[in-house]
Motif scaffolding. Structure first.
Motif, PDB file in Angstrom:
ATOM      1  N   CYS A 234       0.671  -1.702  -0.490  1.00 24.59           N
ATOM      2  CA  CYS A 234       0.173  -0.130   0.052  1.00 24.59           C
ATOM      3  C   CYS A 234       0.655   0.943   0.510  1.00 24.59           C
ATOM      4  O   CYS A 234       1.813   1.113   1.207  1.00 24.59           O
ATOM      5  CB  CYS A 234      -0.696  -0.102   1.682  1.00 24.59           C
ATOM      6  N   ALA A 235       1.107   1.530  -1.061  1.00 27.40           N
ATOM      7  CA  ALA A 235       1.340   2.941  -1.098  1.00 27.40           C
ATOM      8  C   ALA A 235       1.229   4.110   0.215  1.00 27.40           C
ATOM      9  O   ALA A 235       2.005   5.202   0.430  1.00 27.40           O
ATOM     10  CB  ALA A 235       1.500   4.062  -2.736  1.00 27.40           C
ATOM     11  N   PHE A 236      -0.066   4.369   0.671  1.00 27.96           N
ATOM     12  CA  PHE A 236      -0.162   4.880   1.360  1.00 27.96           C
ATOM     13  C   PHE A 236       0.547   4.947   2.726  1.00 27.96           C
ATOM     14  O   PHE A 236       0.726   6.009   3.593  1.00 27.96           O
ATOM     15  CB  PHE A 236      -1.717   5.051   1.659  1.00 27.96           C
ATOM     16  N   GLU A 237       0.656   3.352   3.069  1.00 30.98           N
ATOM     17  CA  GLU A 237       1.284   3.136   4.249  1.00 30.98           C
ATOM     18  C   GLU A 237       2.517   3.480   3.768  1.00 30.98           C
ATOM     19  O   GLU A 237       3.069   4.456   5.289  1.00 30.98           O
ATOM     20  CB  GLU A 237       1.443   1.657   4.480  1.00 30.98           C
ATOM     21  N   TRP A 238       3.672   3.927   3.060  1.00 29.78           N
ATOM     22  CA  TRP A 238       4.576   3.857   2.932  1.00 29.78           C
ATOM     23  C   TRP A 238       5.001   5.693   2.991  1.00 29.78           C
ATOM     24  O   TRP A 238       5.616   5.903   3.659  1.00 29.78           O
ATOM     25  CB  TRP A 238       5.539   3.677   2.366  1.00 29.78           C
ATOM     26  N   ALA A 239       4.154   6.089   2.195  1.00 25.11           N
ATOM     27  CA  ALA A 239       4.576   7.477   2.231  1.00 25.11           C
ATOM     28  C   ALA A 239       3.641   8.202   2.963  1.00 25.11           C
ATOM     29  O   ALA A 239       3.507   9.998   3.311  1.00 25.11           O
ATOM     30  CB  ALA A 239       3.655   7.845   0.363  1.00 25.11           C
ATOM     31  N   TYR A 240       1.891   8.097   3.570  1.00 25.16           N
ATOM     32  CA  TYR A 240       1.459   8.793   4.383  1.00 25.16           C
ATOM     33  C   TYR A 240       1.138   8.116   5.662  1.00 25.16           C
ATOM     34  O   TYR A 240       1.322   9.352   7.218  1.00 25.16           O
ATOM     35  CB  TYR A 240       0.112   8.886   4.119  1.00 25.16           C
ATOM     36  N   THR A 241      -0.081   7.062   5.991  1.00 28.75           N
ATOM     37  CA  THR A 241      -0.711   6.573   6.319  1.00 28.75           C
ATOM     38  C   THR A 241       0.336   5.983   8.106  1.00 28.75           C
ATOM     39  O   THR A 241       0.472   5.958   9.346  1.00 28.75           O
ATOM     40  CB  THR A 241      -1.008   4.602   6.378  1.00 28.75           C
TER      41      THR A 241
ATOM     42  N   ASN B  24      12.733   8.718   2.325  1.00 30.31           N
ATOM     43  CA  ASN B  24      13.840   9.601   1.597  1.00 30.31           C
ATOM     44  C   ASN B  24      14.079   8.831   0.454  1.00 30.31           C
ATOM     45  O   ASN B  24      14.881   9.740  -0.997  1.00 30.31           O
ATOM     46  CB  ASN B  24      14.530   8.991   2.594  1.00 30.31           C
ATOM     47  N   ASN B  25      13.748   7.742   0.216  1.00 25.61           N
ATOM     48  CA  ASN B  25      14.646   6.824  -1.085  1.00 25.61           C
ATOM     49  C   ASN B  25      13.575   7.128  -1.541  1.00 25.61           C
ATOM     50  O   ASN B  25      13.882   7.247  -3.198  1.00 25.61           O
ATOM     51  CB  ASN B  25      13.961   5.329  -0.299  1.00 25.61           C
ATOM     52  N   PHE B  26      11.667   7.499  -2.213  1.00 28.88           N
ATOM     53  CA  PHE B  26      11.499   8.432  -2.562  1.00 28.88           C
ATOM     54  C   PHE B  26      11.332   9.306  -2.693  1.00 28.88           C
ATOM     55  O   PHE B  26      11.066   9.615  -4.523  1.00 28.88           O
ATOM     56  CB  PHE B  26       9.654   7.857  -1.594  1.00 28.88           C
ATOM     57  N   GLY B  27      12.055  10.190  -2.140  1.00 24.61           N
ATOM     58  CA  GLY B  27      12.337  11.977  -2.099  1.00 24.61           C
ATOM     59  C   GLY B  27      13.448  12.025  -3.524  1.00 24.61           C
ATOM     60  O   GLY B  27      13.516  12.516  -4.124  1.00 24.61           O
ATOM     61  N   LYS B  28      14.689  10.784  -3.624  1.00 25.25           N
ATOM     62  CA  LYS B  28      15.964  10.663  -3.843  1.00 25.25           C
ATOM     63  C   LYS B  28      15.485  10.193  -5.899  1.00 25.25           C
ATOM     64  O   LYS B  28      16.106  10.820  -6.348  1.00 25.25           O
ATOM     65  CB  LYS B  28      16.129   9.588  -3.821  1.00 25.25           C
TER      66      LYS B  28
ATOM     67  N   SER C  77       3.916   5.571  10.663  1.00 25.26           N
ATOM     68  CA  SER C  77       4.809   6.298  11.410  1.00 25.26           C
ATOM     69  C   SER C  77       6.099   6.195  10.798  1.00 25.26           C
ATOM     70  O   SER C  77       6.235   5.511  10.330  1.00 25.26           O
ATOM     71  CB  SER C  77       4.485   6.289  12.719  1.00 25.26           C
ATOM     72  N   MET C  78       6.799   7.386  10.453  1.00 20.16           N
ATOM     73  CA  MET C  78       8.053   7.570  10.738  1.00 20.16           C
ATOM     74  C   MET C  78       8.994   6.740  10.963  1.00 20.16           C
ATOM     75  O   MET C  78      10.642   6.059  11.051  1.00 20.16           O
ATOM     76  CB  MET C  78       9.005   8.974  10.371  1.00 20.16           C
ATOM     77  N   ASP C  79       9.096   6.049  12.324  1.00 20.78           N
ATOM     78  CA  ASP C  79       9.757   5.999  13.132  1.00 20.78           C
ATOM     79  C   ASP C  79       9.168   4.236  13.401  1.00 20.78           C
ATOM     80  O   ASP C  79       9.515   3.285  14.386  1.00 20.78           O
ATOM     81  CB  ASP C  79       9.550   6.212  14.480  1.00 20.78           C
ATOM     82  N   SER C  80       8.129   3.758  12.343  1.00 27.65           N
ATOM     83  CA  SER C  80       7.689   2.143  12.101  1.00 27.65           C
ATOM     84  C   SER C  80       9.358   1.769  11.385  1.00 27.65           C
ATOM     85  O   SER C  80       9.427   2.300  10.457  1.00 27.65           O
ATOM     86  CB  SER C  80       6.250   2.011  11.938  1.00 27.65           C
ATOM     87  N   LYS C  81       8.567   0.660  11.577  1.00 28.87           N
ATOM     88  CA  LYS C  81       9.474  -0.651  10.017  1.00 28.87           C
ATOM     89  C   LYS C  81       8.640  -1.647  10.112  1.00 28.87           C
ATOM     90  O   LYS C  81       8.260  -2.331  10.346  1.00 28.87           O
ATOM     91  CB  LYS C  81      10.575  -1.528  10.922  1.00 28.87           C
ATOM     92  N   ILE C  82       8.537  -1.854   8.854  1.00 27.14           N
ATOM     93  CA  ILE C  82       7.517  -2.658   8.061  1.00 27.14           C
ATOM     94  C   ILE C  82       8.176  -3.461   7.271  1.00 27.14           C
ATOM     95  O   ILE C  82       8.820  -2.963   5.872  1.00 27.14           O
ATOM     96  CB  ILE C  82       6.360  -1.777   7.301  1.00 27.14           C
TER      97      ILE C  82
ATOM     98  N   GLN D 218      10.595   5.974   7.175  1.00 28.70           N
ATOM     99  CA  GLN D 218      11.597   7.254   7.533  1.00 28.70           C
ATOM    100  C   GLN D 218      12.565   6.683   6.381  1.00 28.70           C
ATOM    101  O   GLN D 218      12.918   8.052   4.910  1.00 28.70           O
ATOM    102  CB  GLN D 218      12.057   8.269   8.449  1.00 28.70           C
ATOM    103  N   GLU D 219      13.014   5.576   6.076  1.00 27.61           N
ATOM    104  CA  GLU D 219      14.308   5.629   4.496  1.00 27.61           C
ATOM    105  C   GLU D 219      13.311   4.784   3.438  1.00 27.61           C
ATOM    106  O   GLU D 219      14.255   5.611   2.981  1.00 27.61           O
ATOM    107  CB  GLU D 219      14.720   4.294   5.237  1.00 27.61           C
ATOM    108  N   ALA D 220      12.173   4.711   3.819  1.00 26.53           N
ATOM    109  CA  ALA D 220      10.998   4.156   2.018  1.00 26.53           C
ATOM    110  C   ALA D 220      11.128   5.896   2.090  1.00 26.53           C
ATOM    111  O   ALA D 220      11.049   5.984   0.462  1.00 26.53           O
ATOM    112  CB  ALA D 220       9.890   3.820   2.655  1.00 26.53           C
TER     113      ALA D 220
END
Length: 252
Positions: A224-231, A248-252, A233-238, A244-246
């Motif tokens: 789910c793109a929304f999980e990584w980009a919005y839903t 940052n990678n999207f931004g790159k 929390s940045m301090d979770s690992k999925i 947060q790492e994901a």
């Protein structure tokens, strides 16, 4: 968002804390269900966890295992009695063919309160001879995504749809076994040992730990793109990647 725990002492405070760390996943409704070996205790509210649950209400819960839920659209968990026994059910996801399933079940004589997704899932489970069979049959009947918790007499069943669309994480430590929509709810209770529920995996959580009761065939992975980009929390690992790492990678 869903959260569940089986531990060696009363668990309602842990469920409350776990849901608090998942509050960002849904602010419209919240609910808690626990089991004490004899019966299920259940309370749901309209609104956010901290604004609706009182200390007196939390004191009415009993039991060393239970589940909780926060939502944007429906009250969960829901409690049911049937051939599978007394159960409470909570899920995170979306059923695409809900109208089709609702009509089919109504035509068979099934009655519904609101016709919510959680009602459809619960009644599909209860049509079978036991909870495990009921959960496994969902993959054949439901089009959509779900991460699911079922509180039953024998423990908590945790299941993820065959594509792994919605996150679901297991954690253990401090005399407790936990399952959560996000790792942050597990980590902030002080537990760092966790893994993802595999797509199509059905796990039974008891005081003895985690037992994979069934592994359904998973044709492919979907995210789910929304999980990584919005839903989330940045301090979770999925699925092995920090949110947060994901991002940052999207931004790159």
């Amino acid at each position: 968002g869903v959260f569940g725990i089986v531990r060696d002492t009363d668990c309602v405070e842990d469920i409350y804390k776990g849901l608090d760390f998942l509050q960002h996943r849904g602010q419209q409704f919240c609910g808690i269900a626990t089991y004490d070996g004899n019966r299920i205790y259940l309370i749901t509210h309209y609104g956010q966890l901290g604004n609706t649950f009182t200390s007196r209400e939390l004191e009415t819960f009993s039991g060393s295992m239970g589940i909780g839920h926060v939502s944007l659209k429906e009250r969960q968990p829901m409690m049911w009695q049937g051939a599978v026994g007394e159960i409470a059910v909570a899920f995170s996801g979306n059923i695409i063919n809900s109208e089709e399933l609702l009509k089919e079940m109504k035509d068979r004589g099934e009655a519904f309160y609101h016709g919510l997704d959680i009602e459809i899932i619960s009644k599909l489970i209860m049509q079978e001879k036991n909870v495990l069979t009921g959960i496994s049959k969902l993959a054949e009947k439901i089009k959509g995504a779900y991460s699911l918790l079922v509180l039953a007499q024998e423990g908590i069943y945790a299941a993820r749809d065959i594509y792994g669309f919605r996150p679901l994480i297991l954690g253990q430590g401090l005399g407790a076994y936990l399952v959560s929509s996000e790792s942050r709810a597990i980590q902030n209770i002080g537990i760092n040992q966790f893994r993802d529920v595999r797509p199509g995996e059905i796990v039974l959580v008891t005081q003895n730990g985690f037992e994979t009761r069934q592994q359904l065939a998973s044709p492919r992975r979907a995210h789910c793109a929304f999980e990584w980009a919005y839903t989330a929390s940045m301090d979770s690992k999925i699925d092995g990647v920090w949110v947060q790492e994901a991002r940052n990678n999207f931004g790159k």
